[in-house]
Structures are given as C-alpha cells and as structure tokens.
Design a protein around this motif. Structure first.
Motif, PDB file in Angstrom:
ATOM      1  N   LEU A   1      10.666 -21.591 -23.325  1.00  8.42           N
ATOM      2  CA  LEU A   1      11.946 -22.296 -23.297  1.00  8.42           C
ATOM      3  C   LEU A   1      12.329 -22.686 -21.872  1.00  8.42           C
ATOM      4  N   GLU A   2      11.958 -21.860 -20.898  1.00 12.05           N
ATOM      5  CA  GLU A   2      12.313 -22.123 -19.501  1.00 12.05           C
ATOM      6  C   GLU A   2      11.514 -23.269 -18.908  1.00 12.05           C
ATOM      7  N   ILE A   3      10.230 -23.397 -19.285  1.00 13.09           N
ATOM      8  CA  ILE A   3       9.361 -24.355 -18.600  1.00 13.09           C
ATOM      9  C   ILE A   3       9.322 -25.727 -19.271  1.00 13.09           C
ATOM     10  N   THR A   4       9.929 -25.863 -20.457  1.00 12.86           N
ATOM     11  CA  THR A   4       9.868 -27.148 -21.150  1.00 12.86           C
ATOM     12  C   THR A   4      11.238 -27.831 -21.148  1.00 12.86           C
ATOM     13  N   THR A   5      11.210 -29.132 -20.911  1.00  6.75           N
ATOM     14  CA  THR A   5      12.463 -29.892 -20.930  1.00  6.75           C
ATOM     15  C   THR A   5      12.869 -30.252 -22.353  1.00  6.75           C
ATOM     16  N   ASP A   6      11.886 -30.379 -23.242  1.00  6.24           N
ATOM     17  CA  ASP A   6      12.163 -30.673 -24.650  1.00  6.24           C
ATOM     18  C   ASP A   6      11.360 -29.709 -25.514  1.00  6.24           C
ATOM     19  N   PRO A   7      11.884 -28.489 -25.753  1.00  8.43           N
ATOM     20  CA  PRO A   7      11.136 -27.461 -26.485  1.00  8.43           C
ATOM     21  C   PRO A   7      10.596 -27.921 -27.833  1.00  8.43           C
ATOM     22  N   GLY A   8      11.392 -28.662 -28.580  1.00  6.39           N
ATOM     23  CA  GLY A   8      10.975 -29.104 -29.898  1.00  6.39           C
ATOM     24  C   GLY A   8       9.800 -30.055 -29.869  1.00  6.39           C
ATOM     25  N   GLU A   9       9.603 -30.741 -28.743  1.00  6.12           N
ATOM     26  CA  GLU A   9       8.502 -31.691 -28.616  1.00  6.12           C
ATOM     27  C   GLU A   9       7.189 -30.963 -28.355  1.00  6.12           C
ATOM     28  N   THR A  10       7.216 -29.918 -27.515  1.00  7.02           N
ATOM     29  CA  THR A  10       5.994 -29.212 -27.158  1.00  7.02           C
ATOM     30  C   THR A  10       5.582 -28.186 -28.209  1.00  7.02           C
ATOM     31  N   ARG A  11       6.539 -27.553 -28.841  1.00  7.31           N
ATOM     32  CA  ARG A  11       6.267 -26.621 -29.945  1.00  7.31           C
ATOM     33  C   ARG A  11       7.453 -26.726 -30.895  1.00  7.31           C
ATOM     34  N   ARG A  12       7.216 -27.229 -32.102  1.00  5.49           N
ATOM     35  CA  ARG A  12       8.302 -27.586 -33.005  1.00  5.49           C
ATOM     36  C   ARG A  12       9.311 -26.463 -33.204  1.00  5.49           C
ATOM     37  N   VAL A  13       8.829 -25.241 -33.358  1.00  9.09           N
ATOM     38  CA  VAL A  13       9.723 -24.126 -33.662  1.00  9.09           C
ATOM     39  C   VAL A  13      10.620 -23.766 -32.475  1.00  9.09           C
ATOM     40  N   LEU A  14      10.198 -24.114 -31.252  1.00  8.42           N
ATOM     41  CA  LEU A  14      10.996 -23.766 -30.073  1.00  8.42           C
ATOM     42  C   LEU A  14      12.376 -24.408 -30.109  1.00  8.42           C
ATOM     43  N   GLY A  15      12.476 -25.556 -30.770  1.00  9.73           N
ATOM     44  CA  GLY A  15      13.756 -26.230 -30.854  1.00  9.73           C
ATOM     45  C   GLY A  15      14.809 -25.415 -31.586  1.00  9.73           C
ATOM     46  N   ALA A  16      14.369 -24.428 -32.385  1.00 13.17           N
ATOM     47  CA  ALA A  16      15.311 -23.587 -33.136  1.00 13.17           C
ATOM     48  C   ALA A  16      15.744 -22.360 -32.344  1.00 13.17           C
ATOM     49  N   TYR A  17      15.112 -22.125 -31.187  1.00 13.26           N
ATOM     50  CA  TYR A  17      15.463 -20.974 -30.354  1.00 13.26           C
ATOM     51  C   TYR A  17      16.382 -21.400 -29.217  1.00 13.26           C
ATOM     52  N   SER A  18      17.096 -20.434 -28.683  1.00 16.98           N
ATOM     53  CA  SER A  18      17.831 -20.628 -27.435  1.00 16.98           C
ATOM     54  C   SER A  18      17.555 -19.415 -26.559  1.00 16.98           C
ATOM     55  N   GLU A  19      17.703 -19.586 -25.252  1.00 15.49           N
ATOM     56  CA  GLU A  19      17.450 -18.464 -24.346  1.00 15.49           C
ATOM     57  C   GLU A  19      18.380 -17.299 -24.645  1.00 15.49           C
ATOM     58  N   ASN A  20      19.615 -17.600 -25.006  1.00 19.28           N
ATOM     59  CA  ASN A  20      20.574 -16.545 -25.309  1.00 19.28           C
ATOM     60  C   ASN A  20      20.137 -15.745 -26.530  1.00 19.28           C
ATOM     61  N   ASP A  21      19.683 -16.450 -27.582  1.00 25.04           N
ATOM     62  CA  ASP A  21      19.195 -15.766 -28.789  1.00 25.04           C
ATOM     63  C   ASP A  21      18.021 -14.852 -28.456  1.00 25.04           C
ATOM     64  N   VAL A  22      17.061 -15.394 -27.701  1.00 29.25           N
ATOM     65  CA  VAL A  22      15.863 -14.623 -27.372  1.00 29.25           C
ATOM     66  C   VAL A  22      16.217 -13.415 -26.507  1.00 29.25           C
ATOM     67  N   ASP A  23      17.146 -13.596 -25.568  1.00 30.84           N
ATOM     68  CA  ASP A  23      17.568 -12.477 -24.719  1.00 30.84           C
ATOM     69  C   ASP A  23      18.156 -11.344 -25.557  1.00 30.84           C
ATOM     70  N   GLN A  24      18.984 -11.699 -26.525  1.00 32.55           N
ATOM     71  CA  GLN A  24      19.580 -10.673 -27.383  1.00 32.55           C
ATOM     72  C   GLN A  24      18.520  -9.980 -28.240  1.00 32.55           C
ATOM     73  N   LEU A  25      17.586 -10.761 -28.763  1.00 31.93           N
ATOM     74  CA  LEU A  25      16.511 -10.177 -29.568  1.00 31.93           C
ATOM     75  C   LEU A  25      15.628  -9.258 -28.728  1.00 31.93           C
ATOM     76  N   LEU A  26      15.401  -9.653 -27.478  1.00 35.68           N
ATOM     77  CA  LEU A  26      14.609  -8.819 -26.576  1.00 35.68           C
ATOM     78  C   LEU A  26      15.260  -7.452 -26.369  1.00 35.68           C
ATOM     79  N   VAL A  27      16.543  -7.466 -26.085  1.00 36.54           N
ATOM     80  CA  VAL A  27      17.254  -6.210 -25.853  1.00 36.54           C
ATOM     81  C   VAL A  27      17.230  -5.336 -27.106  1.00 36.54           C
ATOM     82  N   MET A  28      17.468  -5.941 -28.269  1.00 38.43           N
ATOM     83  CA  MET A  28      17.444  -5.187 -29.528  1.00 38.43           C
ATOM     84  C   MET A  28      16.069  -4.560 -29.772  1.00 38.43           C
ATOM     85  N   THR A  29      15.027  -5.358 -29.571  1.00 40.73           N
ATOM     86  CA  THR A  29      13.677  -4.872 -29.852  1.00 40.73           C
ATOM     87  C   THR A  29      13.253  -3.813 -28.849  1.00 40.73           C
TER      88      THR A  29
END
Length: 303
Positions: free
Chosen positions: A192-220
């Motif tokens: 998510l950090e290195i791509t300007t258009d996440p959905g273009e480089t990997r379709r599923v990335l468009g459904a993620y956000s850095e905030n969501d992933v950060d929270q999931l990281l802490v939980m896991t």
C-alpha cells in the motif's frame, strides 16, 4: 533475427528460471524444522533424512506454484512496480519454457513426497491446490488473500511433523498461523505504501487501507504473543517462560521495522537485521536448552 539470438543464448533463460523458483524464499521451509526441535528428535538421524527429503519436495512444489502464479498473473505483474522485473513478466523467460519447468518441478516434488508416504503426499497436494486456488481466485477476496498465505505456512509446519511421524501439537499450528499472518499483513502494508494506485497493481489492495492493516497487525501480534505465552505456561516445561522476553522483543522489533523501513515488503530482509538475528539465535538457543534439559546434561557430564 532477435528471436534466433534468444534461442542460442540459454544463460539468461537459465538464470531467469532460477529466479522464478525464488531461492530467497526458501527460508519459508524453515518452518518445517519446528517439528523436529519441539518433538525432541534433534539427534535422530533417520528423522533428519526424512525431513530433508520433505524440505526438498516442498521446495520443488513451491517453485512450481510460483511459476504457475507468475504465468497466471502475467499482465497484472507487468503493471506492478516491483513484480514487473520477474523473469516471466519481463520476458526473460517465455511462458512455454516456464510452464515446462514448472511441470518438471512438480514431478520431482511429488516423487520425493511419495517416498515419505501418502500422508505427506496429501499435505503437499493440499499446499499446491490452495496455491492454485489462490492464484485463480482467492487472492482477489479481501482478507482471504492474507489468510491463505498464512495457511501455506501452517501446511509447511504440518509437513515437517508428518515427515518425521511425530505428534502434531495444536500450539504449533496456532502459533505458526498467527506468525505467518503477521508477516502477510506487514507485506500488504508495504504494498500500500509503494503503490500510487493499489487497485491497479493488485486488485484486492484497493479494498485495504493502511489504517485497517495497522489495526489488524496489532490485533494479530497481540493474539500471537498471548498464544505463545499460554503455550509456555501450560503445555511444556515451565522453564520455557524464560523465552517470553525474546518472543515479545521479536514481535515488537518487527512492528517497528514495518513502520520505519521497507523490510515488510520482503520478510527475508529480517535475516539481515542485526537485532532480529541476535534475538532469533538467542531464542533458538534457549528453546533447545530448555526442551533438551541441557543444564542437567552439562552437570552430569561435569560429574
């Protein structure tokens, strides 16, 4: 003329095929060694032979899966800032050559797996099947994509236990799954950090956000540390609790690196991080010392 030139210079193709099977990813098979350590079979030569055959089989099948994935994702990889340099995506290796090599690897892998028995062969088939499903469909489903990656590590851990025919601890499964999930989420955050258009480089990335992933990281990470702590409290020698500070440091260190460096994009780079390496070696040393009661052995030798 250009086509002819390519056919008489096989070296780039050979090096490309080597890159396709991702030697730098072979560290993942290290999970298979957990079983021989925690089952206290480190000195069993027959177990080591079976395990090494199993590792070779798994490495070959993983290589075949990588090639299948790269052929299937050819167009998508060509748009990715990093994956476009992969041999098949860049044109260094043609699709027919890559496919033939993948089939050869699969034949070698399943042949080696068959020598270890039907159960090991079944685990390897499950691993290849989940990789095919991942490449074709599952990687496009948000959250399922990272869960499938984590399950791949679990199958490695199971394969390591099945290869040497020892008891499969549920704690091994849970801890491996959670650790792999942490690494997978860290990798998604990096993408998510290195791509300007996440959905273009990997379709599923468009459904993620850095905030969501950060929270999931802490939980896991929290769940991982809790699971490991419970394991040391209830399921083994209580002296294993001395390894808890190292486990916590390792997780804290990874969390720090994810947010301050690009190390999450390639977890293999953890093997170049001095504090992480020192911590891992200390953890391994303590685990072996506790499980194999080395202090008592040393005292007996001295006497």
């Amino acid at each position: 003329m250009a086509e002819s030139s390519r056919t008489i210079t096989p070296v780039p193709t050979v090096t490309g095929l080597l890159r396709e099977i991702r030697p730098w990813q072979w560290y993942k098979q290290g999970v298979m060694f957990l079983g021989i350590v925690f089952s206290k079979n480190l000195l069993d030569l027959d177990a080591w032979i079976n395990l090494l055959v199993g590792v070779a089989a798994f490495t070959a099948i993983a290589g075949a899966a990588y090639i299948f994935n790269d052929i299937n994702d050819l167009e998508e990889d060509q748009k990715h800032p990093e994956k476009r340099h992969r041999p098949i995506a860049s044109g260094q290796v043609s699709v027919p050559v890559g496919a033939a090599f993948g089939l050869l690897l699969a034949a070698i892998g399943f042949g080696a797996a068959y020598s270890l028995g039907p159960l090991f062969l079944g685990v390897l088939l499950a691993y290849l099947s989940q990789n095919v499903l991942y490449s074709l469909y599952l990687k496009r489903i948000v959250f399922v994509d990272v869960l499938i990656v984590a399950i791949g590590f679990v199958l490695r851990a199971i394969a390591g236990v099945v290869a040497i025919d020892v008891y499969l601890s549920p704690w091994l499964i849970v801890s491996t799954f959670l650790l792999a999930l942490v690494l997978a989420l860290g990798k998604r955050r990096h993408e998510l950090e290195i791509t300007t258009d996440p959905g273009e480089t990997r379709r599923v990335l468009g459904a993620y956000s850095e905030n969501d992933v950060d929270q999931l990281l802490v939980m896991t990470m929290s769940t991982l540390l809790m699971a490991y702590s419970l394991y040391t409290f209830f399921r083994t020698n209580s002296a294993m609790m001395v390894t808890l500070p190292l486990a916590f440091f390792g997780v804290f260190r990874y969390h720090h690196l994810v947010h301050t460096t690009g190390i999450a994009g390639q977890p293999k780079y953890l093997l170049t991080d001095g504090p992480s390496i020192a911590n891992l070696l200390l953890w391994i040393g303590l685990v072996v010392a506790v499980l194999y009661d080395l202090p008592s052995v040393a005292i007996e030798v001295i006497r």
